[in-house]
Structures are given as C-alpha cells and as structure tokens.
Scaffold this active site. Structure first.
Site, PDB file in Angstrom:
ATOM      1  N   ASP A  60       0.724  -0.909  -0.232  1.00 56.98           N
ATOM      2  CA  ASP A  60       0.099  -0.254   0.075  1.00 56.98           C
ATOM      3  C   ASP A  60       1.180   0.922   0.128  1.00 56.98           C
ATOM      4  OD1 ASP A  60      -0.644   0.063   3.149  1.00 56.98           O
ATOM      5  OD2 ASP A  60       1.420  -0.447   2.349  1.00 56.98           O
ATOM      6  N   ASP A  65       6.736   1.163   2.049  1.00 55.06           N
ATOM      7  CA  ASP A  65       6.242   0.318   0.980  1.00 55.06           C
ATOM      8  C   ASP A  65       7.350   0.737  -0.752  1.00 55.06           C
ATOM      9  OD1 ASP A  65       3.478   0.989   2.130  1.00 55.06           O
ATOM     10  OD2 ASP A  65       3.078  -1.249   1.442  1.00 55.06           O
ATOM     11  N   THR A 174       2.703  -5.956   2.916  1.00 54.83           N
ATOM     12  CA  THR A 174       3.827  -5.080   3.628  1.00 54.83           C
ATOM     13  C   THR A 174       2.645  -3.800   3.228  1.00 54.83           C
ATOM     14  OG1 THR A 174       4.153  -3.882   1.669  1.00 54.83           O
ATOM     15  CG2 THR A 174       5.815  -5.404   2.635  1.00 54.83           C
ATOM     16  N   PHE A 215      -0.349  -0.957  12.479  1.00 53.17           N
ATOM     17  CA  PHE A 215      -1.292  -0.584  11.829  1.00 53.17           C
ATOM     18  C   PHE A 215      -1.878  -1.867  10.226  1.00 53.17           C
ATOM     19  CE2 PHE A 215      -4.331   2.159   8.953  1.00 53.17           C
ATOM     20  CZ  PHE A 215      -4.013   1.792   7.580  1.00 53.17           C
ATOM     21  N   ASN A 216      -1.257  -2.169  10.100  1.00 54.19           N
ATOM     22  CA  ASN A 216      -1.661  -3.668   8.929  1.00 54.19           C
ATOM     23  C   ASN A 216      -2.665  -4.566   9.226  1.00 54.19           C
ATOM     24  OD1 ASN A 216      -0.255  -2.192   6.975  1.00 54.19           O
ATOM     25  ND2 ASN A 216       1.667  -3.433   7.003  1.00 54.19           N
ATOM     26  N   HIS A 289       9.361  -0.311   7.622  1.00 53.24           N
ATOM     27  CA  HIS A 289       8.975  -1.066   7.876  1.00 53.24           C
ATOM     28  C   HIS A 289       8.720  -2.200   7.601  1.00 53.24           C
ATOM     29  CE1 HIS A 289       7.187   1.445  11.945  1.00 53.24           C
ATOM     30  NE2 HIS A 289       6.725   1.778  10.571  1.00 53.24           N
ATOM     31  N   ASP A 290       8.269  -2.077   5.919  1.00 53.99           N
ATOM     32  CA  ASP A 290       8.193  -2.945   4.929  1.00 53.99           C
ATOM     33  C   ASP A 290       9.453  -3.575   4.483  1.00 53.99           C
ATOM     34  OD1 ASP A 290       4.986  -0.822   3.832  1.00 53.99           O
ATOM     35  OD2 ASP A 290       5.423  -2.385   5.651  1.00 53.99           O
TER      36      ASP A 290
HETATM   37  O1  RIB Z   1       2.597  -0.464  10.416  1.00 55.66           O
HETATM   38  C1  RIB Z   1       3.422  -0.103   9.648  1.00 55.66           C
HETATM   39  C2  RIB Z   1       2.864  -0.339   8.194  1.00 55.66           C
HETATM   40  O2  RIB Z   1       1.383   0.263   7.830  1.00 55.66           O
HETATM   41  C3  RIB Z   1       3.851  -0.059   7.138  1.00 55.66           C
HETATM   42  O3  RIB Z   1       3.037  -1.478   6.107  1.00 55.66           O
HETATM   43  C4  RIB Z   1       3.001   1.247   6.547  1.00 55.66           C
HETATM   44  O4  RIB Z   1       3.467   1.100   5.245  1.00 55.66           O
HETATM   45  C5  RIB Z   1       1.823   1.059   6.845  1.00 55.66           C
HETATM   46  O5  RIB Z   1       0.973   0.080   5.913  1.00 55.66           O
HETATM   47 CA    CA Z   2       2.525  -0.537   4.239  1.00 52.66          CA
END
Ligand code: RIB
Ligand code: CA
Length: 360
Positions: A60, A65, A174, A215-216, A289-290
């Site tokens: 996303d 990403d 991701t 979040f994801n 993160h990703d």
């Molecule tokens: O919490 C971090 C994640 O949420 C990452 O993948 C960021 O791109 C968002 O999608």
């Molecule tokens: Ca992401």
C-alpha cells in the site's frame, strides 16, 4: 540496474515452464475469464539464475513500501514477479498510482501491477494519510505512471503467477492483508504453491494504530486472522524489529549524495516520512517497516527471529488487531509464526542505500 531488463536465458526446464506459462499467457485453458492481456514478455523467460526466489509484493505505497519495492528489485536473490496493491496508507487508487510511479521512477514498468481490495473484508476503510500525506507518497518529485495497472484483480494476477511459476512463490504483504485473505479463501489449493508468507505487520509489544495493534493488522484484523491460520510458513515482521530499523537523516543524505534522481527522490521521501516520526516519537529517522520484510526474505540472517503461536484479536474494539504472541507457550496451541525481534541496523541501512544506488 538496466531499465526494464530484457528477457534473459530461457528457464532450464523451459518446456515445462513454457507449458505452464502458456496457460498464463492466455494460450491455455486454465486462464481465468477475467484475466488481462498477455503478461509482459519478460515473464515468458526465467532469469539465468534459477536459484532466485520468486516473490510477489502486496503493498500500500506508502513511503516504506516504496523502498520495499526498490529493495526487491535490486536484490539478486529475489525475482519480483508482480506488485499488487491494497488500500491502507491511502485509498486503493492512490496506492496503485504510487506503485506505478515508483516502478516508472526505477525504469521497471515491465513489472505487472494489479489493484486489489479497496476496503477491508468487513470493517470500514481507515487510511493513514496523516503519516504518508494525501497522495500516500507525499514529499518528492515522483514521475507520473508510465504504464497502467493490469485490468484483472490482484488476486487473479497472483493466482496466474503462482500457477505459472516453476518454483513455489513467496508472498511479501506489506499492507493490510485483505488481498492475501481473499487469495487464500478463493483459491485454497493454491497455497501448496506458496512457499511462505513474510509479512510486515503486528507487534509483540506496543502498537502504532492503537496501543494494542499495528496498523496493517488493525486495518483488517479479519483478514489477518485468515492469513495467520492458513497453515503456511509465516514470518511476522512486526514493530518490535522494524522500530529498530530506523533510517536517519544522515542515512538519507547518503542517498542524496548519489547524485541520481532516484537518490534524490528517496532522500526527499525519507525527509517527509521522518517528520511524522520526529513529532510522534522524537526519533532522528524513520522505521522502514516494509523493507525489513523484503530484506529478511533476501538475506535470512539479517533479522533475529523466534517461533511461537500468534493469534489475532478480532472481537474486542479496544484490542482489535492485537497480535497475541504466546512466546511462553501458555496457550498450548501449535506455533504458527516466526516473529522478528532483532536486526543488524547498519547492514540493513547499507542494503537500502545500495538498492537505491542501483537505479538512475
Ligand atoms: O505499521 C506500519 C505499516 O503500516 C507499514 O506497512 C506502513 O507502510 C503501513 O502500511
Ligand atoms: Ca505498507
């Protein structure tokens, strides 16, 4: 890295691959009626290194990403078959446009892109434009897309590519896991051709969408529950390790110093992304993160992991999306995930700078 690499050596077992690929390219019977035009010619060959791990990145975009896409393309261990998109950091139209913009920037528009779910399985859509900006990828001079997304749904593209691949495919989600859950539920028999799922999401400790959840996973906990219960080898790259993978302003300056458009763009993206993390956490830099999920597939020794049972909270609103990591085995339930707990940050940052340097 050359722009849109031409097809290289035909796959050693070209006959078999050709046969399978014939299906994917529309000359066989198994192609779905809603499949798009024939896949790019690059997919009718396999690179000269059959040992490359075929991967599909479901994302996303999203600043981190974007670096995950870049790393996946730059690593010789990986063979990025496609980028599929999901709503998350921004609405689906934005995340899809951003994926196309990143691939255009990198000169890799031959990588097929297909859009997937515009909202979670059950819950309403919540986007993270407070982190990534209204476009989902604010802060840099990215090109407009030089190519369109494919007409078929992300799940159909993933199905076609997984079926066509001579080797089992690794999925690297991701973003919210809606597309992956739809794939699992729509084509359950396909799972045997998925070697593993290495996802960015979750947290053993504190969340970032809420105190409980990352979040994801929080965005689509119902999809996450399906994925964590699918029974395939699963790696959870959660905040516990990604919050150690900070890319600082000095690291971003290394990208700017490359003197390339790609280096400038990612330095600017990191500057924008860094504002949120400076304000919320007081950090010098951002957790990418990703890209940690991609790095872990490419270089298994980079992230320290532990195997345990992880279950997803889907009923409580207070703890919705909580990844309950039972590291002490208190539930007696079988372990279903390896969880990321540590990383060699310096090596990780070098990987990102090297990846950005691989493009003009
Ligand atoms: O919490 C971090 C994640 O949420 C990452 O993948 C960021 O791109 C968002 O999608
Ligand atoms: Ca992401």
């Amino acid at each position: 890295m050359d722009r849109d690499e031409p097809p290289v050596q035909p796959h050693p077992n070209g006959a078999a691959a050709g046969g399978i690929l014939a299906t994917v390219l529309g000359t066989g019977k198994r192609l779905s009626v809603n499949a798009g035009p024939a896949l790019p010619a690059a997919l009718s060959y396999h690179r000269s290194m059959p040992s490359r791990t075929p991967v599909i990145l479901d994302c996303d975009p999203g600043h981190d990403d974007a670096l995950a896409i870049t790393l996946a393309l730059a690593r010789p261990e990986l063979d990025l078959l496609a980028v599929t998109t999901v709503a998350g950091n921004a609405p689906l139209e934005a995340t899809t446009r951003n994926a196309l913009r990143v691939l255009t920037l990198l000169g890799r528009t031959a990588i097929p892109v297909a859009a997937g779910a515009a909202r979670p399985l059950v819950r309403p859509l919540h986007v993270a434009v407070n982190v990534h900006g209204t476009s989902g990828l604010d802060g840099a001079d990215l090109p407009e897309p030089g190519v369109a997304a494919r007409p078929e749904h992300a799940v159909e593209l993933m199905r076609a590519l997984i079926e066509a691949s001579p080797d089992p495919v690794t999925l690297i989600p991701t973003g919210p896991l809606t597309n992956i859950a739809l794939l699992i539920r729509t084509y359950p028999r396909l799972l045997e051709r998925v070697s593993r799922i290495c996802l960015m999401g979750g947290a053993v400790g504190e969340g970032n969408a809420t105190a409980s959840a990352e979040f994801n996973i929080w965005a689509d906990p119902d999809a996450a529950a399906i994925v964590f219960e699918a029974g395939r080898p699963l790696t959870m790259i959660g905040l516990d390790v990604t919050h150690l993978a900070l890319v600082s302003a000095a690291d971003a300056a290394r990208m700017a110093a490359l003197g390339t458009r790609t280096g400038r763009v990612f330095a600017d993206l990191l500057e924008f992304f860094g504002r949120f993390h400076r304000e919320r956490y007081g950090w010098d830099g951002s957790p990418i993160h990703d890209a940690v999920a991609v790095a872990h597939v490419a270089l298994p020794g980079l992230v320290r992991t532990e195997t345990c049972r992880v279950d997803i909270e889907t009923t409580s609103e207070l703890t919705r999306g909580r990844t309950v990591a039972d590291r002490a085995g208190l539930t007696g339930r079988d372990p279903n995930a390896e969880i990321g707990l540590g990383i060699d940050r310096g090596r990780f940052v070098d990987l990102l700078v090297e990846a950005v340097a691989a493009f003009a």
